[in-house]
Design a protein around this motif. Structure first.
Motif, PDB file in Angstrom:
ATOM      1  N   ILE A  69     -35.260 -42.315 -14.813  1.00  0.00           N
ATOM      2  CA  ILE A  69     -34.216 -41.382 -14.382  1.00  0.00           C
ATOM      3  C   ILE A  69     -33.601 -40.684 -15.590  1.00  0.00           C
ATOM      4  CG2 ILE A  69     -31.910 -41.247 -13.362  1.00  0.00           C
ATOM      5  CD1 ILE A  69     -32.780 -43.425 -11.391  1.00  0.00           C
TER       6      ILE A  69
ATOM      7  N   TYR B 212     -33.800 -36.503 -16.908  1.00  0.00           N
ATOM      8  CA  TYR B 212     -32.690 -35.616 -17.276  1.00  0.00           C
ATOM      9  C   TYR B 212     -32.835 -35.125 -18.718  1.00  0.00           C
ATOM     10  CZ  TYR B 212     -30.067 -36.607 -13.001  1.00  0.00           C
ATOM     11  OH  TYR B 212     -29.667 -36.686 -11.686  1.00  0.00           O
TER      12      TYR B 212
ATOM     13  N   ARG C  22     -35.886 -31.802  -9.063  1.00  0.00           N
ATOM     14  CA  ARG C  22     -34.813 -32.422  -8.284  1.00  0.00           C
ATOM     15  C   ARG C  22     -35.388 -33.399  -7.250  1.00  0.00           C
ATOM     16  NH1 ARG C  22     -32.833 -28.242  -5.939  1.00  0.00           N
ATOM     17  NH2 ARG C  22     -31.691 -27.538  -7.802  1.00  0.00           N
TER      18      ARG C  22
ATOM     19  N   ALA D  67     -36.259 -36.568  -8.998  1.00  0.00           N
ATOM     20  CA  ALA D  67     -35.056 -37.356  -9.267  1.00  0.00           C
ATOM     21  C   ALA D  67     -34.577 -38.059  -8.007  1.00  0.00           C
ATOM     22  CB  ALA D  67     -33.964 -36.446  -9.825  1.00  0.00           C
TER      23      ALA D  67
END
Length: 278
Positions: A162, A166, A197, A200
């Motif tokens: 994760i 980012y 997205r 994620a």
């Protein structure tokens, strides 16, 4: 297939002059469906070789058909714990060997039959490095410890992915807020690319499924560890908390399995390691 012939998938060879009551050395090359077996006498003569189904009844039938003092070996692997518990009551000496330290297995021709012969030969010559299997009283704690460690690694891997996602898009994400459910929408809004997205969101779904499992595995480990006096003794050592004490007992099992204190420190991760490079 007749039960008496289930392990005759290739010809069994038995010397007609062999003394059935002499000591025998058995090498097993274990696979998911079949096991290649080789039996030698103290002089190194091959008495028998056969192919067994990897089933408890077939294996025990084969062992019970042999007479004399039986020594047996197979390599550490997925089925090692099951085979150890199955065969231990029926064998005079049982050695689960470390395949990484069995150099003879890597030499010469390579096949299941040859590997079984080599294992029997190395057992006869005491050339095997055993892998510890024992302490049945802590088997439950050992399995719960493995479960906790595995789930912890999976959880850590997802959390790292994760943050890596980012950072790969130039989004700073220090601390633990990036994992919290109440801040999740804010973090996802920082990702402009729709496909990223979605990645994620799926990682967050994995995180949400692993976190309850991790807590449950932790509770089970602590509950079982409270039954062991050794865990309570380890808790008296500064810096050793309940989880570390439980894992030490679960994974080490007993310090008496190690020949020296140096081996114990190395296995526990306390030994000094030196890495040098040119």
């Amino acid at each position: 297939m007749n039960s008496a012939l289930r392990y005759s998938l290739f010809a069994i060879r038995l010397s007609p002059f062999a003394n059935p009551f002499r000591e025998k050395y058995i090498g097993l090359d274990v696979h998911q469906a079949t096991i290649s077996a080789a039996v030698m006498d103290p002089g190194g003569k091959l008495l028998m070789e056969c192919l067994l189904e990897t089933k408890a009844a077939t294996i025990l039938e084969f062992i019970q058909g042999l007479r004399g003092t039986l020594s047996l070996t197979f390599e550490e692997g997925t089925s090692a714990a099951w085979l150890h518990d199955l065969l231990k009551p029926h064998i005079s000496r049982l050695v689960v060997c470390d395949p990484r330290k069995a150099s003879l297995l890597k030499d010469g021709n390579k096949s299941d039959r040859m590997d079984a012969r080599k294992l029997a030969e190395m057992l006869r010559n005491n050339q095997l490095n055993p892998v510890y299997h024992g302490e049945h009283g802590i088997r439950t704690l050992k399995e719960l410890g493995r479960s906790y460690v595995t789930i912890t690694k999976d959880l850590t891997r997802v959390m790292n992915r994760i943050k890596a996602l980012y950072r790969s898009w130039g989004i700073s994400c220090g601390g633990s807020n990036v994992y919290a459910g109440r801040h999740r929408a804010q973090w996802l809004a920082k990702i402009v690319e729709p496909g990223v997205r979605v990645r994620a969101e799926r990682l967050y779904q994995q995180l949400d499924s692993l976190q309850p499992l991790h807590l449950e595995a932790r509770r089970d480990l602590l509950r079982e560890s409270s039954k062991h006096a050794a865990v309570k003794l380890l808790r008296q050592i500064p810096s050793i908390g309940p989880i570390r004490a439980a894992l030490l007992v679960a994974l080490l099992q007993t310090p008496h399995r190690f020949r020296t204190k140096r081996q114990l420190w190395a296995y526990s991760g306390f030994a000094v390691e030196t890495h040098d490079s040119g």
